[in-house]
Design a protein around this motif. Sequence first.
Motif, PDB file in Angstrom:
ATOM      1  N   ASP A  93       0.846  -1.190   0.000  1.00  0.00           N
ATOM      2  CA  ASP A  93       0.000   0.000   0.000  1.00  0.00           C
ATOM      3  C   ASP A  93       0.891   1.252   0.000  1.00  0.00           C
ATOM      4  N   GLY A  94       1.442   1.531  -1.153  1.00  0.00           N
ATOM      5  CA  GLY A  94       2.370   2.660  -1.298  1.00  0.00           C
ATOM      6  C   GLY A  94       3.786   2.208  -0.991  1.00  0.00           C
ATOM      7  N   SER A  95       4.782   2.974  -1.479  1.00  0.00           N
ATOM      8  CA  SER A  95       6.151   2.597  -1.110  1.00  0.00           C
ATOM      9  C   SER A  95       6.350   2.801   0.387  1.00  0.00           C
ATOM     10  N   SER A 119      16.102  14.561   3.806  1.00  0.00           N
ATOM     11  CA  SER A 119      15.568  13.607   2.836  1.00  0.00           C
ATOM     12  C   SER A 119      14.121  13.299   3.199  1.00  0.00           C
ATOM     13  N   PHE A 120      13.594  12.208   2.671  1.00  0.00           N
ATOM     14  CA  PHE A 120      12.156  11.945   2.809  1.00  0.00           C
ATOM     15  C   PHE A 120      11.761  11.819   4.281  1.00  0.00           C
ATOM     16  N   ILE A 121      10.718  12.546   4.623  1.00  0.00           N
ATOM     17  CA  ILE A 121      10.345  12.720   6.035  1.00  0.00           C
ATOM     18  C   ILE A 121       9.858  11.430   6.705  1.00  0.00           C
ATOM     19  N   LEU A 162      18.519   5.484  -0.034  1.00  0.00           N
ATOM     20  CA  LEU A 162      18.924   6.595  -0.896  1.00  0.00           C
ATOM     21  C   LEU A 162      17.700   7.045  -1.698  1.00  0.00           C
ATOM     22  N   ALA A 163      17.259   8.267  -1.478  1.00  0.00           N
ATOM     23  CA  ALA A 163      16.134   8.804  -2.262  1.00  0.00           C
ATOM     24  C   ALA A 163      16.723   9.475  -3.489  1.00  0.00           C
ATOM     25  N   ASN A 164      16.353   8.978  -4.649  1.00  0.00           N
ATOM     26  CA  ASN A 164      16.957   9.485  -5.884  1.00  0.00           C
ATOM     27  C   ASN A 164      15.897   9.584  -6.983  1.00  0.00           C
ATOM     28  N   ASN A 166      16.036  13.204  -4.687  1.00  0.00           N
ATOM     29  CA  ASN A 166      15.716  13.405  -3.284  1.00  0.00           C
ATOM     30  C   ASN A 166      14.486  14.287  -3.111  1.00  0.00           C
ATOM     31  N   ASN A 167      13.672  13.915  -2.144  1.00  0.00           N
ATOM     32  CA  ASN A 167      12.574  14.761  -1.702  1.00  0.00           C
ATOM     33  C   ASN A 167      12.981  15.290  -0.334  1.00  0.00           C
ATOM     34  N   PRO A 168      13.125  16.572  -0.102  1.00  0.00           N
ATOM     35  CA  PRO A 168      12.520  17.693  -0.830  1.00  0.00           C
ATOM     36  C   PRO A 168      13.437  18.495  -1.761  1.00  0.00           C
ATOM     37  N   LEU A 193      17.040   1.718  -3.001  1.00  0.00           N
ATOM     38  CA  LEU A 193      17.074   2.807  -3.988  1.00  0.00           C
ATOM     39  C   LEU A 193      15.635   3.270  -4.167  1.00  0.00           C
ATOM     40  N   ASP A 194      15.306   4.386  -3.527  1.00  0.00           N
ATOM     41  CA  ASP A 194      13.933   4.885  -3.556  1.00  0.00           C
ATOM     42  C   ASP A 194      13.764   5.771  -4.787  1.00  0.00           C
ATOM     43  N   GLU A 195      13.117   5.218  -5.800  1.00  0.00           N
ATOM     44  CA  GLU A 195      12.961   5.920  -7.081  1.00  0.00           C
ATOM     45  C   GLU A 195      11.499   6.337  -7.294  1.00  0.00           C
ATOM     46  N   ALA A 196      10.944   6.995  -6.287  1.00  0.00           N
ATOM     47  CA  ALA A 196       9.538   7.420  -6.369  1.00  0.00           C
ATOM     48  C   ALA A 196       9.296   8.346  -7.570  1.00  0.00           C
ATOM     49  N   TYR A 197      10.331   9.097  -7.951  1.00  0.00           N
ATOM     50  CA  TYR A 197      10.163  10.082  -9.036  1.00  0.00           C
ATOM     51  C   TYR A 197      10.835   9.611 -10.325  1.00  0.00           C
ATOM     52  N   TYR A 198      10.890   8.291 -10.474  1.00  0.00           N
ATOM     53  CA  TYR A 198      11.604   7.656 -11.583  1.00  0.00           C
ATOM     54  C   TYR A 198      11.259   8.263 -12.953  1.00  0.00           C
ATOM     55  N   ARG A 230       9.477   1.722  -6.288  1.00  0.00           N
ATOM     56  CA  ARG A 230       8.731   2.544  -7.252  1.00  0.00           C
ATOM     57  C   ARG A 230       7.318   2.738  -6.712  1.00  0.00           C
ATOM     58  N   THR A 231       6.653   3.767  -7.207  1.00  0.00           N
ATOM     59  CA  THR A 231       5.302   4.049  -6.728  1.00  0.00           C
ATOM     60  C   THR A 231       4.372   4.445  -7.863  1.00  0.00           C
ATOM     61  N   PHE A 232       3.087   4.235  -7.634  1.00  0.00           N
ATOM     62  CA  PHE A 232       2.057   4.695  -8.572  1.00  0.00           C
ATOM     63  C   PHE A 232       1.518   6.067  -8.155  1.00  0.00           C
ATOM     64  N   SER A 233       2.093   6.647  -7.099  1.00  0.00           N
ATOM     65  CA  SER A 233       1.525   7.878  -6.537  1.00  0.00           C
ATOM     66  C   SER A 233       1.892   9.135  -7.310  1.00  0.00           C
ATOM     67  N   LYS A 234       2.934   9.085  -8.112  1.00  0.00           N
ATOM     68  CA  LYS A 234       3.459  10.327  -8.708  1.00  0.00           C
ATOM     69  C   LYS A 234       3.068  10.419 -10.175  1.00  0.00           C
ATOM     70  N   ALA A 235       3.912   9.966 -11.087  1.00  0.00           N
ATOM     71  CA  ALA A 235       3.605  10.109 -12.515  1.00  0.00           C
ATOM     72  C   ALA A 235       2.311   9.381 -12.891  1.00  0.00           C
TER      73      ALA A 235
HETATM   74  C1  LIG Z   1      11.152   9.846  -1.886  1.00  0.00           C
HETATM   75  C2  LIG Z   1       9.774   9.317  -1.638  1.00  0.00           C
HETATM   76  N1  LIG Z   1       9.619   8.011  -1.374  1.00  0.00           N
HETATM   77  C3  LIG Z   1       8.405   7.492  -1.142  1.00  0.00           C
HETATM   78  C4  LIG Z   1       7.267   8.277  -1.164  1.00  0.00           C
HETATM   79  C5  LIG Z   1       5.960   7.661  -0.794  1.00  0.00           C
HETATM   80  O1  LIG Z   1       5.243   7.245  -1.840  1.00  0.00           O
HETATM   81  P1  LIG Z   1       3.954   6.353  -1.694  1.00  0.00           P
HETATM   82  O2  LIG Z   1       2.803   7.248  -1.993  1.00  0.00           O
HETATM   83  O3  LIG Z   1       4.139   5.265  -2.697  1.00  0.00           O
HETATM   84  O4  LIG Z   1       3.880   5.795  -0.298  1.00  0.00           O
HETATM   85  C6  LIG Z   1       7.373   9.632  -1.442  1.00  0.00           C
HETATM   86  C7  LIG Z   1       6.166  10.478  -1.445  1.00  0.00           C
HETATM   87  O5  LIG Z   1       6.183  11.660  -1.421  1.00  0.00           O
HETATM   88  C8  LIG Z   1       8.664  10.168  -1.681  1.00  0.00           C
HETATM   89  O6  LIG Z   1       8.829  11.468  -1.902  1.00  0.00           O
END
Ligand SMILES: Cc1ncc(COP(=O)(O)O)c(C=O)c1O
Length: 377
Positions: A93-95, A119-121, A162-164, A166-168, A193-198, A230-235
């Motif tokens: 249920d989400g990354s 990095s990611f909160i 590693l957020a790549n 990086n958020n924010p 390797l957190d590629e949420a914004y792949y 990877r996530t379906f939440s962004k693109a």
């Molecule tokens: C770097 C990073 N990883 C993971 C997530 C979380 O994504 P998800 O909606 O898949 O839980 C975010 C969401 O903002 C993010 O910025």
Amino acid sequence: MKKTVLDFVPPHIRTLAGYVAGKALRQAQRESGVTMVKMASNENPYGPSPLAIEAIRQAAPLVNLYPDNDATELRQELATRHQIAPEQIFLADGSLGLLDIMSRTLLGPGLNCVTSERSFISYPIVTRAAGAELVTAPMRNDAYDLDAVYAAINENTRIVILANPNNPTGTMFDADATEAFIARVPEHILVVLDEAYYDFATYFAAQRGVTYTRAMDYVRGKRANVIVLRTFSKAHGLAGLRLGYGCGDPELFNYFGKVRNAFSVSVVSEAAGLAAIRDEAHVRKTVENNAAGAAWLMPYFAELGLRAVPTNANFIYFEIDEDANAFAKRMQLEGVIVRSLVPWGIRNGIRVTVGTPDQNEMFVRALKKVVRQAVAK
Ligand SMILES: Cc1ncc(COP(=O)(O)O)c(C=O)c1O
């Protein structure tokens, strides 16, 4: 004095700084009494794919039934696309769901997870909720400093995230830097390797002629201590459905499977995810507009004398000359919700999600007004 349940909440939960979400659109509209645009949570401003909406409609009559616990169809589709085996994919249920499972599986008191500062909160939350410690390495030029991350590893480290990009801050490191890092990390430490914004990063990297990632090669090569998120939440525009996945070692995923909540990927999420990945035109439109929007926005920051960091994702980090919470509140009064980075410990940092052209214009109008108000004070 009689003790209550609350007296027995353990110290590591008592001291947890919970997730502070970006303001929900309807709540902000109620507070301000004006129609607002939300540019605070890195969501897709073009909405979900129309194919995903149709798939959700079709799945709706089936929600009296529990979902397929293995999300077989979606897993198979992802496996084919990534050229890996279905067992190398773990849906959640989400990354965020996966980060939580990962922490509960591998961390515990006396152990730590290493990442970068700013990095990611959610990394500190999932780590500390598992009773472990988050160790953060300093940044360099608003970006992950992989040497510093490596230097922060000690004998109690079990995970490195590693957020790549990086958020924010929106910065990225390239495939060669990742390779050099992974080659040095001991094999008993899981590298995430957190590629949420792949999708966004791939597009920007192609524009700049650099190689963003070869992360999936580690999975194909069966490098057991690497997981790609990877996530379906962004693109893909499905943030509200909660759907993400990891690609990695099937044996490790067997343990994750024991820890996870059963049925955490809903009937509707699986159906929408399948439709969303097939709608490549929607993803293309999203990333192209995002890159154009980011390029359009950047000169305005310079014009107003604000430091903004060039992005590789769907948001821009910038700094103002005042408290970020106060600034975000005044932006909200102008109808635009942005993210104050005070919860990250950045007192003058703001993150804005790139919107549609109309939303970007609205943002710039509000930004100019709010910055000039601050100067006039
Ligand atoms: C770097 C990073 N990883 C993971 C997530 C979380 O994504 P998800 O909606 O898949 O839980 C975010 C969401 O903002 C993010 O910025």
